[in-house]
Design a protein around this motif. Structure first.
Motif, PDB file in Angstrom:
ATOM      1  N   GLU A 106       0.826  -1.204   0.000  1.00 30.31           N
ATOM      2  CA  GLU A 106       0.000   0.000   0.000  1.00 30.31           C
ATOM      3  C   GLU A 106       0.866   1.263   0.000  1.00 30.31           C
ATOM      4  O   GLU A 106       0.534   2.250  -0.666  1.00 30.31           O
ATOM      5  N   THR A 107       1.942   1.226   0.741  1.00 28.66           N
ATOM      6  CA  THR A 107       2.858   2.371   0.749  1.00 28.66           C
ATOM      7  C   THR A 107       3.467   2.573  -0.626  1.00 28.66           C
ATOM      8  O   THR A 107       3.593   3.713  -1.105  1.00 28.66           O
ATOM      9  N   LEU A 108       3.821   1.483  -1.285  1.00 24.35           N
ATOM     10  CA  LEU A 108       4.393   1.588  -2.631  1.00 24.35           C
ATOM     11  C   LEU A 108       3.386   2.205  -3.609  1.00 24.35           C
ATOM     12  O   LEU A 108       3.757   3.024  -4.457  1.00 24.35           O
ATOM     13  N   LYS A 109       2.128   1.841  -3.466  1.00 19.58           N
ATOM     14  CA  LYS A 109       1.103   2.427  -4.341  1.00 19.58           C
ATOM     15  C   LYS A 109       1.019   3.939  -4.157  1.00 19.58           C
ATOM     16  O   LYS A 109       0.839   4.697  -5.119  1.00 19.58           O
ATOM     17  N   VAL A 113       4.375   3.045  -7.182  1.00 14.80           N
ATOM     18  CA  VAL A 113       4.938   1.746  -7.564  1.00 14.80           C
ATOM     19  C   VAL A 113       3.855   0.673  -7.469  1.00 14.80           C
ATOM     20  O   VAL A 113       3.303   0.435  -6.387  1.00 14.80           O
ATOM     21  N   ARG A 114       3.583   0.003  -8.585  1.00 16.15           N
ATOM     22  CA  ARG A 114       2.542  -1.022  -8.586  1.00 16.15           C
ATOM     23  C   ARG A 114       3.038  -2.392  -9.058  1.00 16.15           C
ATOM     24  O   ARG A 114       2.426  -3.406  -8.764  1.00 16.15           O
ATOM     25  N   ASN A 115       4.117  -2.389  -9.790  1.00 21.37           N
ATOM     26  CA  ASN A 115       4.669  -3.646 -10.291  1.00 21.37           C
ATOM     27  C   ASN A 115       5.683  -4.192  -9.276  1.00 21.37           C
ATOM     28  O   ASN A 115       6.825  -3.742  -9.215  1.00 21.37           O
ATOM     29  N   ILE A 116       5.251  -5.153  -8.467  1.00 28.16           N
ATOM     30  CA  ILE A 116       6.078  -5.652  -7.362  1.00 28.16           C
ATOM     31  C   ILE A 116       7.314  -6.391  -7.859  1.00 28.16           C
ATOM     32  O   ILE A 116       8.411  -6.230  -7.319  1.00 28.16           O
ATOM     33  N   GLN A 126      14.179   0.962  -5.970  1.00 29.20           N
ATOM     34  CA  GLN A 126      14.016   0.874  -4.513  1.00 29.20           C
ATOM     35  C   GLN A 126      14.644   2.069  -3.801  1.00 29.20           C
ATOM     36  O   GLN A 126      14.087   2.594  -2.823  1.00 29.20           O
ATOM     37  N   GLU A 127      15.798   2.515  -4.278  1.00 28.67           N
ATOM     38  CA  GLU A 127      16.433   3.689  -3.681  1.00 28.67           C
ATOM     39  C   GLU A 127      15.581   4.936  -3.901  1.00 28.67           C
ATOM     40  O   GLU A 127      15.418   5.770  -2.995  1.00 28.67           O
ATOM     41  N   LYS A 128      15.019   5.074  -5.094  1.00 25.42           N
ATOM     42  CA  LYS A 128      14.136   6.207  -5.375  1.00 25.42           C
ATOM     43  C   LYS A 128      12.881   6.145  -4.515  1.00 25.42           C
ATOM     44  O   LYS A 128      12.393   7.174  -4.035  1.00 25.42           O
ATOM     45  N   ALA A 129      12.372   4.945  -4.313  1.00 26.99           N
ATOM     46  CA  ALA A 129      11.177   4.773  -3.484  1.00 26.99           C
ATOM     47  C   ALA A 129      11.447   5.189  -2.044  1.00 26.99           C
ATOM     48  O   ALA A 129      10.605   5.815  -1.394  1.00 26.99           O
ATOM     49  N   ASN A 213       7.731  16.827   0.720  1.00 26.88           N
ATOM     50  CA  ASN A 213       6.998  16.821  -0.537  1.00 26.88           C
ATOM     51  C   ASN A 213       5.721  15.994  -0.396  1.00 26.88           C
ATOM     52  O   ASN A 213       5.782  14.764  -0.305  1.00 26.88           O
ATOM     53  N   LYS A 214       4.604  16.679  -0.356  1.00 26.24           N
ATOM     54  CA  LYS A 214       3.307  16.018  -0.182  1.00 26.24           C
ATOM     55  C   LYS A 214       3.017  15.025  -1.296  1.00 26.24           C
ATOM     56  O   LYS A 214       2.399  13.978  -1.073  1.00 26.24           O
ATOM     57  N   LYS A 215       3.485  15.334  -2.506  1.00 24.59           N
ATOM     58  CA  LYS A 215       3.130  14.523  -3.678  1.00 24.59           C
ATOM     59  C   LYS A 215       4.345  13.747  -4.221  1.00 24.59           C
ATOM     60  O   LYS A 215       4.399  13.448  -5.417  1.00 24.59           O
ATOM     61  N   ALA A 216       5.246  13.402  -3.364  1.00 26.37           N
ATOM     62  CA  ALA A 216       6.455  12.684  -3.807  1.00 26.37           C
ATOM     63  C   ALA A 216       6.087  11.363  -4.470  1.00 26.37           C
ATOM     64  O   ALA A 216       5.332  10.573  -3.913  1.00 26.37           O
ATOM     65  N   LYS A 217       6.616  11.156  -5.658  1.00 29.63           N
ATOM     66  CA  LYS A 217       6.379   9.927  -6.425  1.00 29.63           C
ATOM     67  C   LYS A 217       7.687   9.463  -7.044  1.00 29.63           C
ATOM     68  O   LYS A 217       8.668  10.222  -7.142  1.00 29.63           O
TER      69      LYS A 217
END
Length: 221
Positions: A106-109, A113-116, A126-129, A213-217
């Motif tokens: 859920e945190t990844l979404k 990130v959706r493709n596990i 992963q580092e960017k996440a 950053n509220k909208k960090a992706k």
């Protein structure tokens, strides 16, 4: 006269014998048979020899900072990763948390990130996440960071890095409850780790690199 000369010779011979017995000759070693050709002689001392100068253990046995990276941001994220997974990008724990930093699906979404499978096989992603999630958490907790950093809760000095590490463990909502209850609402994960554990363990790192950053992706391309 002859008798005196004989006496002197006998005395000299006796002295020579005594000197030889007292100070035996040292055998000369022929060094011409030995060579350093082909040997690597630029030895250095292992970092481990100085580790005690850089690693301080807290009362609960945790290391308070990384031995080689100190209190830098890289030290922060690598120490956190080691705590979460031993630094293994491909690991999945018994609760289904994923990768080096043990993200929940859920945190990844939330950070795009959706493709596990792609996530597990891509260290850069992963580092960017990790960065994106930490920036998002820093924005959510910005007021609490300003209010509580420098105070002590449950005997632990509150620092920004401690707050962000705890948010990675328990989520920013749980950290808000912990801080605003002054430690009474202390989240515990499935392995028995609490917010106060992470507050203490990851205290005092430099996390100024992270911009709220509220909208960090993250881009998965």
């Amino acid at each position: 006269m002859v008798k005196n000369i004989a006496s002197y010779l006998l005395l000299a011979l006796t002295i020579c014998i005594l000197v030889e017995v007292s100070f035996p000759s040292v055998e000369t070693v022929d060094l011409s048979r030995y060579s350093t050709d082909g040997l690597v002689l630029n030895y250095t001392v292992s970092h481990d020899a100085n580790m005690g100068e850089h690693v301080k253990a807290s009362k609960d046995g945790y290391e308070t900072f990384s031995p080689f990276l100190g209190k830098s941001f890289v030290g922060f994220k690598e120490a956190l990763a080691f705590s979460e997974s031993g630094g293994n990008y491909r690991t999945i724990n018994s609760y289904g948390y994923l990768g080096k930093y043990q993200f929940g699906k859920e945190t990844l979404k939330l950070i795009g990130v959706r493709n596990i499978q792609k996530f597990l096989s891509n260290p850069k992603l992963q580092e960017k996440a990790f960065i994106a999630n930490a920036q998002r958490n820093k924005w959510i907790l910005r007021r609490d960071i300003n209010r509580f950093v420098g105070k002590r809760i449950n005997g632990v000095l509150v620092t920004e890095s401690g707050i962000l590490a705890a948010a990675h463990l328990a989520g920013p909502g749980s950290v808000k409850k912990y801080l605003r209850s002054y430690g009474l609402d202390n989240f515990v994960d499935g392995y028995g780790t609490t917010i106060s554990n992470y507050m203490k363990r990851f205290s005092g790192y430099d996390t100024s690199f992270l911009i709220p950053n509220k909208k960090a992706k993250v881009s998965t391309l």
